[in-house]
Design a protein around this motif. Structure first.
Motif, short mmCIF file in Angstrom:
data_model
loop_
_atom_site.label_atom_id
_atom_site.label_comp_id
_atom_site.label_asym_id
_atom_site.label_seq_id
_atom_site.Cartn_x
_atom_site.Cartn_y
_atom_site.Cartn_z
N VAL A 1 -14.45 -55.34 -23.88
CA VAL A 1 -13.67 -56.07 -24.99
C VAL A 1 -12.25 -56.25 -24.47
N LEU A 2 -11.86 -57.52 -24.26
CA LEU A 2 -10.66 -57.67 -23.73
C LEU A 2 -9.73 -58.52 -24.49
N LEU A 3 -8.59 -58.10 -24.91
CA LEU A 3 -7.72 -58.94 -25.43
C LEU A 3 -6.56 -59.26 -24.34
N PRO A 4 -6.64 -60.60 -23.78
CA PRO A 4 -5.86 -60.69 -22.89
C PRO A 4 -4.27 -61.08 -23.03
N PHE A 5 -3.60 -60.75 -22.16
CA PHE A 5 -2.22 -60.80 -22.23
C PHE A 5 -1.95 -62.37 -22.19
N ASP A 6 -2.71 -62.92 -21.22
CA ASP A 6 -2.69 -64.38 -21.07
C ASP A 6 -4.23 -64.91 -20.82
N GLY A 7 -4.65 -65.47 -21.67
CA GLY A 7 -5.88 -65.96 -21.67
C GLY A 7 -6.31 -66.78 -20.45
N ALA A 8 -5.50 -67.67 -20.04
CA ALA A 8 -5.80 -68.49 -18.91
C ALA A 8 -5.87 -67.71 -17.66
N GLU B 1 -4.55 -48.08 -20.04
CA GLU B 1 -3.17 -48.18 -20.88
C GLU B 1 -2.89 -49.80 -21.03
N GLY B 2 -2.27 -50.13 -22.25
CA GLY B 2 -2.08 -51.59 -22.58
C GLY B 2 -0.91 -52.13 -21.66
N THR B 3 -1.04 -53.08 -21.37
CA THR B 3 0.24 -53.76 -20.35
C THR B 3 0.23 -55.26 -20.29
N ASN B 4 1.45 -55.45 -20.34
CA ASN B 4 1.93 -57.12 -20.33
C ASN B 4 2.09 -57.69 -18.77
N ASP B 5 1.59 -56.93 -17.99
CA ASP B 5 1.62 -57.46 -16.42
C ASP B 5 0.05 -57.92 -16.07
N VAL B 6 0.15 -59.22 -16.04
CA VAL B 6 -1.30 -59.80 -15.84
C VAL B 6 -2.05 -59.34 -14.75
N ASN B 7 -1.44 -59.08 -13.63
CA ASN B 7 -1.98 -58.58 -12.39
C ASN B 7 -2.53 -57.34 -12.62
N ALA B 8 -1.71 -56.47 -13.41
CA ALA B 8 -2.31 -54.81 -13.77
C ALA B 8 -3.47 -55.35 -14.83
N GLN B 9 -3.45 -56.15 -15.57
CA GLN B 9 -4.80 -56.01 -16.58
C GLN B 9 -5.94 -56.79 -15.79
N ILE B 10 -5.84 -57.54 -14.72
CA ILE B 10 -6.81 -58.09 -13.96
C ILE B 10 -7.43 -56.88 -13.38
N SER B 11 -6.52 -56.15 -12.49
CA SER B 11 -6.99 -54.91 -11.99
C SER B 11 -7.89 -53.98 -12.93
N GLN B 12 -7.56 -53.76 -14.14
CA GLN B 12 -8.06 -52.85 -14.99
C GLN B 12 -9.64 -53.60 -15.31
N VAL B 13 -9.79 -54.77 -15.23
CA VAL B 13 -10.91 -55.31 -15.60
C VAL B 13 -11.96 -55.22 -14.26
N GLU B 14 -11.31 -55.62 -13.08
CA GLU B 14 -12.08 -55.27 -12.10
C GLU B 14 -12.43 -53.77 -12.01
N ARG C 1 -6.88 -64.17 -28.05
CA ARG C 1 -6.08 -64.98 -27.15
C ARG C 1 -7.37 -65.64 -26.28
N GLU C 2 -7.84 -66.79 -26.37
CA GLU C 2 -8.99 -67.35 -25.65
C GLU C 2 -8.87 -67.30 -24.23
N PHE C 3 -10.31 -67.58 -23.58
CA PHE C 3 -10.17 -67.87 -22.06
C PHE C 3 -9.97 -69.39 -21.84
N ASP C 4 -9.78 -69.84 -20.83
CA ASP C 4 -9.97 -71.49 -20.53
C ASP C 4 -11.30 -71.60 -20.56
N ASP C 5 -12.29 -70.75 -20.27
CA ASP C 5 -13.68 -71.41 -20.02
C ASP C 5 -14.49 -70.41 -20.89
N PRO C 6 -15.38 -71.13 -21.78
CA PRO C 6 -16.09 -70.60 -22.68
C PRO C 6 -17.18 -69.60 -22.13
#
Length: 356
Positions: A123-130, A99-112, A151-156
């Motif tokens: 495939v990850l479109l981050p709400f907040d790349g950093a 489920e799409g989320t604008n909660d960074v912690n929830a998205q982190i949990s999804q990837v975990e 939305r790019e990550f801080d680290d390539p």
């Protein structure tokens, strides 16, 4: 540096990557140029249309995790919908769509969860790349290739492949359109309605816009922030219109928030200026074609980036290369082009536009 040189520098860089995009993503599907019933090429491609020996020929069954922000506006909804639609065309792909989320912690949990489940690619479109960079690095360190979208990550090193729109190029395209339309006039009032101002993509758009305007002696008189939603567009435009009782041009970064922007403009009874949008929604293109408002142009920002990311993730997970390239590995970065749509060329782009 002249406006021509600014444009040339941007276009030279973007064109090189666009070649990768065109070659690579056409290779990810079959070489059939046919479109689906809605006019969207390749969205219905997959194993069923694959030629023997092509990248689309069925391979090992793989699982791809996909996470994106909440579909709270049309562009983001199209990102997820087109990704899901493309995945359905592959018998060898199981898409884990969360489920799409604008909660960074929830998205982190999804990837975990993807990491713990041992998916083959993410495939990850981050709400907040950093904020999403550390968990993306964890996935990469676990041997799971990550395709970073939009939305790019801080680290390539947090992504194996990055799929991007051309945010700086969007700003340049919008600024160049105004410069060309202004015909050398410099005593002009220009307004700008951003998306989320804290995002690097928004900052890149504004920087490109300022750079292009500067090349023809223009500058932004007032800049306000919206949030990529119609409601925020109404509020932002209302504030801008009050701050600028007279205006010559307005650039609105996003066509979804543009629904609210146009409502505020109509409510205020303002029609003395020309407006250029951003992203390329169907409603905006239809309005441009009908010439029924202050909106005269928009800059494309493709909503198929997630689908493109899925195709590339499939190649990575199956150990394939892009078969239209000599290079034996999938490229590190794909950047898509940012053309301007006007009444003169709108029919070319209308069929692939997203719904606001």
């Amino acid at each position: 540096m002249s406006l021509h040189h600014l444009s040339g520098r941007r276009k030279k860089f973007t064109a090189a990557l666009a070649v990768v995009a065109v070659l690579g993503l056409s290779a990810c599907t079959s070489n059939d140029d046919s479109s689906d019933d809605e006019g969207n090429p390749n969205l219905d491609g997959g194993n069923s249309n694959a030629e023997a020996g092509s990248n689309d020929e069925a391979g090992d069954k793989i699982v791809i995790g996909f996470s994106a922000p909440a579909a709270d506006h049309g562009w983001m909804a199209s990102i997820t919908d087109s990704t899901e639609r493309v995945a359905e065309g592959y018998d060898d792909v199981e898409l884990r769509l969360v489920e799409g989320t604008n909660d960074v912690n929830a998205q982190i949990s999804q990837v975990e969860t993807f990491i713990n489940d041992g998916v083959d690619a993410i495939v990850l479109l981050p709400f907040d790349g950093a904020a999403m960079t550390p968990v993306a690095l964890q996935a990469m360190e676990a041997g799971i290739p990550v395709v970073n979208v939009d939305r790019e990550f801080d680290d390539p090193n947090a992504a194996r492949v990055t799929v991007l729109g051309d945010n700086y190029g969007m700003g340049v395209s919008a600024g160049e359109w105004i410069c060309n339309d202004a015909g050398g006039e410099t005593d002009l009032v220009i307004g700008e309605i951003q998306g989320i101002a804290s995002l690097p993509l928004t900052q890149d758009r504004s920087q490109g816009f300022a750079d292009a305007l500067g090349e023809c002696g223009l500058e932004v008189a007032n800049q306000v922030e919206a949030q990529f939603t119609p409601e925020s567009g109404t509020d932002a435009a209302t504030n801008l219109l009050r701050a600028l009782p007279e205006m010559d041009y307005l650039w609105n970064h996003d066509d979804d928030q543009g629904v609210g922007v146009l409502a505020a403009i109509e409510e205020a009874g303002r029609d003395e200026f020309k407006m250029i949008g951003g992203a390329g929604s169907k409603q905006v293109m239809e309005s441009i074609k009908a010439d029924d408002s202050v909106l005269k142009a928009t800059v494309i920002y493709p909503s198929t980036q997630g689908a493109d990311g899925l195709k590339l993730a499939r190649l990575l997970a199956q150990g394939k290369a892009v078969d239209d390239l000599v290079e034996v590995e999938v490229p590190r970065e794909v950047q898509l082009y940012a053309p301007v749509v006007t009444a003169d060329n709108v029919d070319k782009y209308l069929e692939t536009a997203f719904e606001s």
